[in-house]
Design a protein around this motif. Structure first.
Motif: not given
Length: 129
Positions: A4, A6, A21-23, A72-73, A76-78, A80, A96
């Motif tokens: 993860l 951030e 954001s957390c990807e 979350r999306d 996009k593996n994200t 927010s 995150c």
């Protein structure tokens, strides 16, 4: 195991807004429950918000209800965290966290640090008066 990262922290005046954001590193992110926590200097890490695997359920700490929104999306593996009407007491490092929950439905979220086994490195949020 996902990793993860951030982003989005910074310095903002009280009353302002920030979006964190957390990807995640892997496409199986839709099997993970995700939470946001924060830690102020000298204090324990505390729960801020969490979202279920598919985003159908979210939960918030009382201190941020009505001001913060988690979303979350999975494409996009994200995940927010939109933070509005920021207060000086929102200052801290925001983390995150994720936990894979394959067999749980989309009504499950978690609010305890020990509910999660994967953490990002954190992003600093500073709210000035």
């Amino acid at each position: 195991q996902v990793q993860l990262v951030e982003s989005g922290g910074g310095l903002v005046q009280a009353g302002g807004s920030l979006r964190l954001s957390c990807e995640a590193s892997r496409d199986i992110f839709s099997t993970y429950v995700v939470g946001w926590f924060r830690q102020a200097p000298g204090k324990k890490r505390e729960f801020v918000a969490a979202i279920s695997k598919m985003g159908g359920t979210s939960s918030y700490a009382d201190s941020v209800k009505g001001r913060f929104t988690i979303s979350r999306d999975n494409a996009k593996n994200t995940v927010s965290l939109q933070m509005n009407s920021l207060k000086t007491e929102d200052t801290g490092v925001y983390y995150c966290a994720a936990k894979r929950r394959i067999f749980l439905g989309d009504t499950y979220t978690a609010a305890e640090v020990n509910d999660y086994d994967t953490w990002g490195q954190g992003t600093q949020v500073t709210v000035s008066s």
